[in-house]
Design a protein around this motif. Structure first.
Motif, PDB file in Angstrom:
ATOM      1  N   ARG A  99       0.826  -1.215   0.000  1.00 42.83           N
ATOM      2  CA  ARG A  99       0.000   0.000   0.000  1.00 42.83           C
ATOM      3  C   ARG A  99       0.863   1.270   0.000  1.00 42.83           C
ATOM      4  N   LYS A 141       1.980  -0.984  -8.164  1.00 45.47           N
ATOM      5  CA  LYS A 141       1.624  -0.294  -9.408  1.00 45.47           C
ATOM      6  C   LYS A 141       2.871   0.115 -10.174  1.00 45.47           C
ATOM      7  N   CYS A 171      -8.320  -7.329  -6.249  1.00 38.99           N
ATOM      8  CA  CYS A 171      -8.646  -5.986  -5.741  1.00 38.99           C
ATOM      9  C   CYS A 171      -7.663  -4.949  -6.272  1.00 38.99           C
ATOM     10  N   PHE A 172      -6.399  -5.331  -6.359  1.00 41.81           N
ATOM     11  CA  PHE A 172      -5.372  -4.432  -6.889  1.00 41.81           C
ATOM     12  C   PHE A 172      -5.670  -4.063  -8.344  1.00 41.81           C
ATOM     13  N   ARG A 210      -8.523  -4.243  -9.894  1.00 38.76           N
ATOM     14  CA  ARG A 210      -9.782  -3.493  -9.960  1.00 38.76           C
ATOM     15  C   ARG A 210      -9.576  -2.036  -9.558  1.00 38.76           C
ATOM     16  N   LYS A 211      -8.758  -1.821  -8.559  1.00 36.62           N
ATOM     17  CA  LYS A 211      -8.535  -0.469  -8.054  1.00 36.62           C
ATOM     18  C   LYS A 211      -7.724   0.382  -9.017  1.00 36.62           C
ATOM     19  N   HIS A 212      -6.627  -0.169  -9.539  1.00 37.95           N
ATOM     20  CA  HIS A 212      -5.699   0.635 -10.341  1.00 37.95           C
ATOM     21  C   HIS A 212      -5.985   0.604 -11.842  1.00 37.95           C
ATOM     22  N   ASN A 220      -9.188  -0.739 -13.189  1.00 37.13           N
ATOM     23  CA  ASN A 220     -10.615  -0.865 -13.448  1.00 37.13           C
ATOM     24  C   ASN A 220     -10.965  -2.188 -14.135  1.00 37.13           C
ATOM     25  N   GLN A 233     -12.780  -5.251 -13.812  1.00 30.27           N
ATOM     26  CA  GLN A 233     -13.837  -5.754 -12.930  1.00 30.27           C
ATOM     27  C   GLN A 233     -14.518  -7.000 -13.491  1.00 30.27           C
TER      28      GLN A 233
END
Length: 303
Positions: free
Chosen positions: A133, A138, A166-167, A169-171, A173, A175
């Motif tokens: 985190r 990234k 989750c990584f 999806r977050k950075h 998109n 999904q």
């Protein structure tokens, strides 16, 4: 993750790409020799092995899926991220790694059609627990995609953990996933702009009777029924002259002479018919031979 050698000198850049040759890209000095190269390669192998163990432990895997020996036997690329800022005793540290490689896969699209593809696959990904985190993951992904010239939706991910999903999806998109029958996960847009060529396979034929062999194969595999021993003792068993063909049996001899028949009977297991033939059953060859011998002796005696 810290090591007892100079990581900063071993890995020249902040993100180092290593392939199956395991060649350390670190700085070279005037006194660099073959012995130094071996030592540096051993240090690089130690980093890969230790980071692979840490990744397996974090994912609750029974054994590491990334190691120096596995790297040497596969055409994978390992991106290693080092820490340039925090230097423990001036030796540096490793933040994490990302392993990718091209694989031939059979993947389903949204219509259930099988496609033969060879995409770039994410095979292993690990950031040290104390450094998560902080944007390092990234940074690794961005460097990898830039060098490999690939977009996030074009990747196939091998057994991703919930953290990795989750990584992504977050950075990026990512999904919507397209369900597969194997362990790989692909996302919407994978087939729309595929980096690797896509070849669609013909649809499956309707269910029909399973035929393990063709008609010719079945006929070829049938075993020939032979007559009982000793009537199968013929020297006519030959092999075809063409290499790789199976034996071809010709016709058996129609008759056996008396001497050959008796010789075969003596070799066979005890049997009622053989016993009568050998011990003089009425009309048998042995009985006829004894009668002939008796007549001959009688004639000789009379003369």
């Amino acid at each position: 993750m810290e090591f007892p050698f100079d990581v900063d000198a071993l890995l020249g850049e902040r993100v180092t790409a290593v392939d199956q040759h395991l060649q350390p890209p670190g700085r070279r000095g005037p006194g660099y020799t073959a012995a130094h190269r071996v030592d540096l390669q051993q240090q690089l192998m130690t980093i890969i092995d230790e980071m692979g163990k840490a990744s397996a432990k974090a994912q609750n895997l029974p054994a590491p899926i990334t190691s120096a020996s596995r790297m040497q036997t596969n055409h994978h690329v390992l991106y290693i991220l080092k820490d340039n800022e925090v230097k423990t005793a001036g030796k540096g540290a490793i933040i994490g790694f990302l392993k990718v490689g091209y694989k031939k896969l059979f993947l389903l699209d949204r219509h259930g059609v099988h496609n033969e593809v060879e995409p770039l696959c994410v095979l292993d990904f690990y950031i040290h627990e104390s450094l998560q985190r902080h944007g390092y993951g990234k940074e690794l992904f961005q460097c990898m995609m830039q060098r490999e010239r690939v977009q996030p939706h074009q990747l196939a991910v091998d057994r991703p953990s919930e953290k990795l999903l989750c990584f992504l999806r977050k950075h990026y998109n990512l999904q919507g996933t397209i369900p597969q029958v194997n362990n790989f996960v692909i996302f919407e847009g994978f087939f729309a702009d595929q980096h690797a060529p896509v070849r669609k396979l013909p649809p499956k034929r309707a269910e029909e009777e399973i035929k393990p062999y063709s008609l010719t194969d079945r006929e070829f595999l049938k075993e020939e029924v032979e007559p009982p021993w000793p009537f199968n003792q013929s020297h006519s068993l030959t092999r075809s002259s063409s290499l790789g063909n199976s034996p071809v049996r010709t016709c058996l001899k129609p008759f056996l002479n008396e001497q050959e028949l008796l010789r075969n009977l003596r070799l066979c297991p005890p049997h009622a018919a053989a016993h009568h033939l050998l011990n003089g059953a009425e009309g048998g060859p042995a009985a006829r031979r004894r009668r002939t011998s008796s007549l001959t002796r009688s004639e000789n005696t009379s003369h």
